[in-house]
Design a protein around this motif. Sequence first.
Motif, PDB file in Angstrom:
ATOM      1  N   SER A   1      38.674  39.689  36.907  1.00 47.31           N
ATOM      2  CA  SER A   1      38.050  38.626  37.692  1.00 47.31           C
ATOM      3  C   SER A   1      36.860  38.067  36.932  1.00 47.31           C
ATOM      4  O   SER A   1      35.951  38.805  36.549  1.00 47.31           O
TER       5      SER A   1
ATOM      6  N   VAL B   1      43.716  32.904  42.693  1.00 49.70           N
ATOM      7  CA  VAL B   1      43.537  34.169  43.404  1.00 49.70           C
ATOM      8  C   VAL B   1      44.882  34.871  43.383  1.00 49.70           C
ATOM      9  O   VAL B   1      45.896  34.293  43.774  1.00 49.70           O
TER      10      VAL B   1
ATOM     11  N   LEU C   1      41.470  44.361  38.527  1.00 52.53           N
ATOM     12  CA  LEU C   1      40.294  43.854  39.235  1.00 52.53           C
ATOM     13  C   LEU C   1      39.219  43.357  38.262  1.00 52.53           C
ATOM     14  O   LEU C   1      38.568  42.342  38.494  1.00 52.53           O
TER      15      LEU C   1
ATOM     16  N   ARG D   1      38.395  29.821  37.696  1.00 47.63           N
ATOM     17  CA  ARG D   1      37.838  31.014  38.345  1.00 47.63           C
ATOM     18  C   ARG D   1      38.984  31.891  38.807  1.00 47.63           C
ATOM     19  O   ARG D   1      39.726  31.528  39.717  1.00 47.63           O
ATOM     20  N   LEU D   2      39.131  33.024  38.157  1.00 50.50           N
ATOM     21  CA  LEU D   2      40.201  33.973  38.477  1.00 50.50           C
ATOM     22  C   LEU D   2      39.643  35.092  39.349  1.00 50.50           C
ATOM     23  O   LEU D   2      38.649  35.729  38.987  1.00 50.50           O
ATOM     24  N   THR D   3      40.274  35.310  40.470  1.00 52.43           N
ATOM     25  CA  THR D   3      39.892  36.400  41.362  1.00 52.43           C
ATOM     26  C   THR D   3      41.110  37.291  41.558  1.00 52.43           C
ATOM     27  O   THR D   3      42.158  36.827  42.022  1.00 52.43           O
ATOM     28  N   VAL D   4      40.954  38.549  41.192  1.00 55.60           N
ATOM     29  CA  VAL D   4      42.037  39.513  41.357  1.00 55.60           C
ATOM     30  C   VAL D   4      41.700  40.403  42.542  1.00 55.60           C
ATOM     31  O   VAL D   4      40.611  41.001  42.591  1.00 55.60           O
TER      32      VAL D   4
END
Lengths: 113, 110
Positions: free
Chosen positions: A86, A12, A83, A109-112
């Motif tokens: 993600s 994150v 964004l 799991r990439l969350t921007v």
Amino acid sequence: DTAVSQTPKYLVTQMGNDKSIKCEQNLGHDTMYWYKQDSKKFLKIMFSYNNKELIINETVPNRFSPKSPDKAHLNLHINSLELGDSAVYFCASSQAGTGSGYTFGSGTRLTVV
Amino acid sequence: SQQGEEDPQALSIQEGENATMNCSYKTSINNLQWYRQNSGRGLVHLILIRSNEREKHSGRLRVTLDTSKKSSSLLITASRAADTASYFCATEESNYQLIWGAGTKLIIKP
């Protein structure tokens, strides 16, 4: 265990940051890949790399760059995260001509935000 | 790289029933591969069928390939709850690139 391992499992981060995802395979495969899987589960090839050739999907922004220190590693660097980046990113490897398909890592799991 | 088509998009059956998923593609291929993806996990290679093969079995899995119709089917017999997952087909083209289908989400009801 013989496998494709990627780290981290979760990431994150804020918009504009630069991040890396690491991938290692101990299968002795000659080709490694990075895939992006979006929320609709579509798999999109980003890069494939063996010791001879890097093939880049031309739709991938140049903010994404693969780095391969040796044939067992293919890391993914992402600059100026957005964004829309993600998603879940999968590393995979294969050995041409074996008929054994691709071996995938468990994903990052990439969350921007 | 998203040219394969799979149907149905989603399939819900009772445990013990058979599940059939189909995959169609557009170009000539070296082989066709099926993968399973459990929720939150990576893809697992299930079976590969070469372009000169018509049918292949692996345990409860049966894959057929019809190159004249450019289609393949994956049959899972005697389904179990653990078979709940998304199933993807991928075709290897002559340049060794893999073309992926959009996946079939299979739900096995107990």
